[in-house]
Enzyme design. Structure first.
Site, short mmCIF file in Angstrom:
data_model
loop_
_atom_site.label_atom_id
_atom_site.label_comp_id
_atom_site.label_asym_id
_atom_site.label_seq_id
_atom_site.Cartn_x
_atom_site.Cartn_y
_atom_site.Cartn_z
N HIS A 1 -25.41 0.31 -5.35
CA HIS A 1 -24.04 0.81 -5.42
C HIS A 1 -23.39 0.28 -6.69
O HIS A 1 -23.53 -0.89 -7.04
CB HIS A 1 -23.25 0.37 -4.18
CG HIS A 1 -22.01 1.17 -3.96
ND1 HIS A 1 -20.84 0.93 -4.63
CD2 HIS A 1 -21.77 2.24 -3.14
CE1 HIS A 1 -19.92 1.80 -4.23
NE2 HIS A 1 -20.47 2.61 -3.32
N HIS A 2 -22.64 1.15 -7.37
CA HIS A 2 -22.08 0.78 -8.67
C HIS A 2 -21.01 -0.30 -8.58
O HIS A 2 -20.67 -0.94 -9.58
CB HIS A 2 -21.49 2.02 -9.36
CG HIS A 2 -21.73 2.05 -10.84
ND1 HIS A 2 -21.61 0.93 -11.64
CD2 HIS A 2 -22.08 3.05 -11.68
CE1 HIS A 2 -21.86 1.25 -12.90
NE2 HIS A 2 -22.15 2.53 -12.95
N SER A 3 -20.46 -0.52 -7.39
CA SER A 3 -19.45 -1.57 -7.25
C SER A 3 -20.04 -2.96 -7.45
O SER A 3 -19.31 -3.94 -7.65
CB SER A 3 -18.78 -1.48 -5.88
OG SER A 3 -19.72 -1.65 -4.84
#
Length: 518
Positions: A175-177
């Site tokens: 996930h890019h977070s």
């Protein structure tokens, strides 16, 4: 799957026949899900991580690893226990507590990680027909499966599948977070070692920036460099002003020209197609040295040439009223994320995972709008020259810093929803995502698996096209992620990029511009 679309661990492993069938997302190595968790510590999300965690901007990164040997899941699991899970982000869950009936700010909370819950191995017939097509459909289907927020937001799929360029495949979904692209690539490389030396970390090129002479002795020399410095500042201020103005106009109404590449509403929800090609890094460096450019200049020039070829063919096939001669008037831009945090070296990350120490980490980036010059050129080198002019100008601008500060201000004053709306408008009004990441100079192994190629990309943002270049050893991997409802033939686009590099290289050799690199 359950009613939320999350893969259930009780689903029976699919059995594939020798004929190609629709791929199914595999089963976790751990069997039953481990729901008991002990959480410690708490750290708030950065503004950029909050943006990526928004339901309207839910981005994830896919890293395709082509292995030269058959996959060994136990070795991968054992290696991950000593590397990746020691990183705080990869051993934390995302929690958003309720306060007075309202959602509070999300935060990272450390938890005990069971690596087997993150390793997924589908049951695939090793003699399946069309393995490359199967892989492409597997990744496409993977983009439709939401991540499980009850555990750390990463997983790895191990496919015992022999393709045209690998004996087995590893798919790392993050996930890019958890971090920006540069940070995550550095972390990935910190989990690898040189094939030639199993104890040594990979070697990655570092670009050195210099300004002015090494010595300022002499009165006239100092005066000269004073004028140069003043000119540099004036140019920086002017370019920044123009870029910030264009950025503001793009948020308000300035949209790219309607082309066969422009995304449709809701494109972020469409399953993407991931395709790639491998080209020679020596060919790229040949052009770079001959024209005294940078690798990034050459790759941007290749992209402009490839997109011009692709658009020209699409206009012919679709019989649009636009003439190919009018392609020069097309406004076609890329929204590029620029990492503003000093990049943490892979040595520091490797040491942090080994000793469980701390190091600088997180999402910190700004956007720049990079215009692409498209049109049919009689001289293939013109694409590269135009790319250099564009890149050189963007190097003398603080657009990324201002865009980051602006979005942080909006987030603080108006909240997350307003910030997400503005970011989506910037992406929606541009055409593609473009990136170029430097990889290791030599062959590397990922927990005992020598890699033949690395092909990262991203999905979940409202662009129909993402073009990513990844250098690795003596190769450059061109990754294209496309919305098939907009770009039905991404393989042809990849072929256009490869053919464009061949034409540029041939033009350099025909003119005798090439000098042997010492």
């Amino acid at each position: 799957m359950d009613e939320n679309g999350v893969q259930s661990d009780r689903v029976k492993k699919p059995k594939f026949q020798k004929t190609w069938k629709e791929p199914q997302i595999g089963q976790r190595m751990g069997g039953e899900k481990n729901t008991a968790r002990e959480t410690v510590g708490e750290e708030p999300l950065s503004p950029c991580s909050r943006l990526f965690n928004s339901p309207d901007f839910n981005c994830a990164i896919i890293v395709i690893m082509g292995c030269k040997v058959k996959g060994n899941p136990p070795a991968i699991i054992d290696g991950l226990k000593h590397t990746l899970v020691n990183h705080p982000r990869f051993s934390s869950i995302l929690i958003q507590e309720m306060k007075n009936g309202k959602k509070g700010k999300p935060s990272w909370v450390r938890t005990e990680v069971r690596v087997e819950d993150h390793v997924i191995v589908p049951d695939i017939d090793p003699n399946i027909e069309n393995p490359d097509q199967y892989l492409e459909h597997y990744i496409s289907k993977l983009t439709t499966v939401p991540m499980d927020f009850s555990k750390p937001l990463w997983e790895i799929h191990l496919l015992c599948l022999k393709t045209s360029n690998a004996e087995s495949i590893g798919l790392l979904k993050i996930h890019h977070s958890l971090g920006d692209g540069m940070s995550l690539m550095s972390l990935f490389l910190a989990c690898t070692r040189k094939t030639s030396d199993p104890e040594a970390l990979p070697t990655v090129s570092v670009q050195r920036k210099q300004f002015g002479p090494s010595s300022y002795n002499g009165f006239f020399n100092k005066i000269w460099w004073l004028f140069v410095g003043l000119w540099f500042i004036l140019r920086l201020v002017f370019n920044t002003f123009v870029d910030v103005l264009m950025f503001a106009l793009t948020i308000c109404f300035l949209r790219d020209t309607e082309t066969p590449l422009l995304a449709k509403p809701g494109t972020e929800l469409v399953p993407k197609r991931f395709v790639h090609r491998i080209i020679s890094f020596d060919d790229v460096k040949l052009v770079k040295n001959a024209m005294k450019l940078t690798v990034n200049d050459v790759l941007l020039g290749v992209t402009q040439a490839g997109l011009s070829r692709y658009l020209s063919r699409r206009y012919d096939q679709e019989a649009t009223p636009k003439l190919k001669e009018s392609m020069r008037r097309i406004r076609l831009r890329s929204a590029i994320m620029i990492n503003l945090r000093p990049n943490t070296g892979i040595e520091a990350l490797a040491d942090m995972m080994a000793k469980k120490s701390k190091c600088r980490w997180g999402n910190l980036f700004g956007y720049i709008l990079l215009p692409f010059s498209v049109g049919l050129e009689t001289d293939p080198l013109e694409y590269v020259r135009r790319a250099k002019v564009t890149v050189d100008r963007k190097k003398h601008s603080l657009e990324a810093v201002f865009s980051m500060a602006f979005f942080k201000l909006i987030l603080k004053v108006l909240g997350l929803k307003a910030s997400v709306v503005l970011v989506r408008k910037v992406i929606h009004n541009t055409t593609l995502t473009f990136s170029n990441v430097v990889g290791p100079k030599e062959e590397i192994t990922f927990h005992g698996h020598p890699l033949s190629y690395i092909a990262p990309s991203v999905f979940g943002h409202p662009h129909a096209l993402t073009v990513h270049f990844q250098s690795y050893e003596k190769k450059v991997i061109i990754s294209v992620t496309a919305d098939p409802t907009v770009i039905p033939d991404p393989h042809k686009m990849c072929d256009d990029f490869v053919e464009s590099l061949k034409l540029i290289k041939s033009s350099v050799l025909e003119r005798g511009l090439y000098e042997m690199e010492v």
